[in-house]
Design a protein around this motif. Structure first.
Motif, mmCIF file in Angstrom:
data_model
loop_
_atom_site.group_PDB
_atom_site.id
_atom_site.type_symbol
_atom_site.label_atom_id
_atom_site.label_comp_id
_atom_site.label_asym_id
_atom_site.label_seq_id
_atom_site.Cartn_x
_atom_site.Cartn_y
_atom_site.Cartn_z
ATOM 1 N N GLU A 1 4.042 -87.485 21.295
ATOM 2 C CA GLU A 1 4.388 -86.427 20.346
ATOM 3 C C GLU A 1 3.521 -86.511 19.090
ATOM 4 O O GLU A 1 2.997 -85.497 18.607
ATOM 5 N N LEU A 2 3.325 -87.729 18.576
ATOM 6 C CA LEU A 2 2.510 -87.906 17.380
ATOM 7 C C LEU A 2 1.036 -87.597 17.649
ATOM 8 O O LEU A 2 0.360 -86.964 16.836
ATOM 9 N N GLN A 3 0.540 -88.040 18.813
ATOM 10 C CA GLN A 3 -0.867 -87.776 19.136
ATOM 11 C C GLN A 3 -1.120 -86.278 19.330
ATOM 12 O O GLN A 3 -2.185 -85.766 18.951
ATOM 13 N N LEU A 4 -0.150 -85.568 19.888
ATOM 14 C CA LEU A 4 -0.306 -84.120 20.050
ATOM 15 C C LEU A 4 -0.309 -83.406 18.695
ATOM 16 O O LEU A 4 -0.965 -82.370 18.540
ATOM 17 N N GLU A 5 0.415 -83.958 17.725
ATOM 18 C CA GLU A 5 0.344 -83.407 16.369
ATOM 19 C C GLU A 5 -1.075 -83.563 15.806
ATOM 20 O O GLU A 5 -1.599 -82.655 15.149
ATOM 21 N N LEU A 6 -1.680 -84.704 16.081
ATOM 22 C CA LEU A 6 -3.053 -84.928 15.626
ATOM 23 C C LEU A 6 -4.023 -83.996 16.348
ATOM 24 O O LEU A 6 -4.992 -83.511 15.748
ATOM 25 N N LEU A 7 -3.758 -83.760 17.617
ATOM 26 C CA LEU A 7 -4.606 -82.827 18.367
ATOM 27 C C LEU A 7 -4.551 -81.429 17.752
ATOM 28 O O LEU A 7 -5.573 -80.739 17.656
ATOM 29 N N LYS A 8 -3.378 -81.016 17.304
ATOM 30 C CA LYS A 8 -3.255 -79.717 16.646
ATOM 31 C C LYS A 8 -4.085 -79.670 15.371
ATOM 32 O O LYS A 8 -4.682 -78.642 15.038
ATOM 33 N N GLU A 9 -4.142 -80.804 14.663
ATOM 34 C CA GLU A 9 -4.977 -80.852 13.456
ATOM 35 C C GLU A 9 -6.451 -80.687 13.812
ATOM 36 O O GLU A 9 -7.202 -80.013 13.097
ATOM 37 N N ILE A 10 -6.864 -81.294 14.915
ATOM 38 C CA ILE A 10 -8.248 -81.143 15.382
ATOM 39 C C ILE A 10 -8.519 -79.683 15.721
ATOM 40 O O ILE A 10 -9.556 -79.118 15.357
ATOM 41 N N GLU A 11 -7.577 -79.067 16.403
ATOM 42 C CA GLU A 11 -7.745 -77.662 16.797
ATOM 43 C C GLU A 11 -7.764 -76.727 15.590
ATOM 44 O O GLU A 11 -8.343 -75.633 15.647
ATOM 45 N N ARG A 12 -7.151 -77.180 14.489
ATOM 46 C CA ARG A 12 -7.164 -76.366 13.260
ATOM 47 C C ARG A 12 -8.406 -76.631 12.399
ATOM 48 O O ARG A 12 -8.541 -76.059 11.336
#
Length: 284
Positions: free
Chosen positions: A215-226
């Motif tokens: 869950e935390l890593q997917l939050e970071l992935l969203k930051e990358i995508e942004r």
């Protein structure tokens, strides 16, 4: 804090070097000897980070020639940067006494921030995990007692956390990484918050709290995508979480992306070739 400290970008030492050299041109008056000498130590540091070790030593030789005429702060800076160049070029035996002397002078003259810097470098350069931990803990205790050195707390929580991971003390590591995350959030630096959150997630996976880690890593992935900088270590951790959760078809594309990015990391390919090979084997 010297005004040139604010110009540091450790991810781009070549650009920082150019900024510092532009400042150096402006230093003309003899009364600015200490400022010039400190600035030269930081130029040497940029060269060390670019692995231009011989050039870094040449710059530090310029500082050394005027060292007896400078204030203790400048002398500490010189010791730190000469030690860092030795340490980065795998000459730890020559680095250690310089860091020890910088630590002693920093404590003696109330240069708290530089004293903690020296202790933190000893926590990196010492030859055994036990000695590294001793210096890291000493640095942490000092930083907690001296507000002028408090900016080091995030780095020390992080460094000691990884030492605890190495020692197999995962609960202690998690506590330190969570403290680092809280500290970084207080600072408001998005890049440092990103790293601290990644560290928390990594340890959660190692503690078999895989769903929470994912869950935390997917939050970071969203930051990358942004728009955050792409990070192969995030893709690697997502892949490992999915693999552990037996979602291996999903994991393969993340392993592939991690391999694409991390196979260009020279330190990783030289020091952890099996890790790179695993990413490749599990890719799509």
């Amino acid at each position: 804090m010297r005004d040139f400290d604010k110009l540091w970008d450790f991810n781009h030492p070549d650009e920082t070097e150019r900024k510092f050299r532009n400042l150096l041109v402006e230093v003309q008056h003899p009364a600015e000897l200490d400022y010039k000498a400190e600035l030269l130590t930081q130029i040497a540091r940029t060269l060390g980070l670019q692995k231009k070790f011989a050039k870094a030593h040449e710059v530090l030789n310029q500082v050394e020639s005027d060292l007896t005429n400078t204030v203790p702060r400048t002398q500490i800076r010189y010791l730190l940067e000469r030690g860092r160049v030795f340490n980065s070029s795998a000459r730890q035996e020559e680095a250690l006494p310089l860091f020890v002397e910088a630590w002693k002078l920093g404590c003696r003259y109330g240069e708290d921030e530089l004293a903690v810097d020296a202790a933190h470098m000893l926590g990196i350069a010492e030859s055994t995990p036990e000695r590294r931990m001793e210096w890291n803990m000493l640095a942490l205790e000092y930083a907690e007692r001296h507000p002028n050195a408090s900016r080091w707390l995030g780095s020390l929580y992080n460094n000691i956390g990884w030492a605890q991971v190495e020692a197999g003390n995962l609960a202690e590591a998690l506590d330190l990484f969570e403290r680092a995350l809280q500290f970084r959030q207080g600072q408001g630096n998005a890049n440092l918050i990103f790293i601290a959150k990644w560290s928390v997630a990594k340890v959660l996976r190692l503690m078999d709290q895989t769903s929470k880690a994912l869950e935390l890593q997917l939050e970071l992935l969203k930051e990358i995508e942004r728009g955050a900088e792409s990070d192969g270590y995030v893709y690697e951790e997502i892949a490992e979480c999915l693999y552990t959760l037996d979602r291996r078809m999903e994991a393969s594309s993340y392993f592939s992306k991690a391999y694409e990015l991390l196979s260009h990391d020279h330190w990783l390919t030289n020091n952890e070739p099996d890790r790179i090979a695993r990413l490749k084997d599990l890719s799509t």
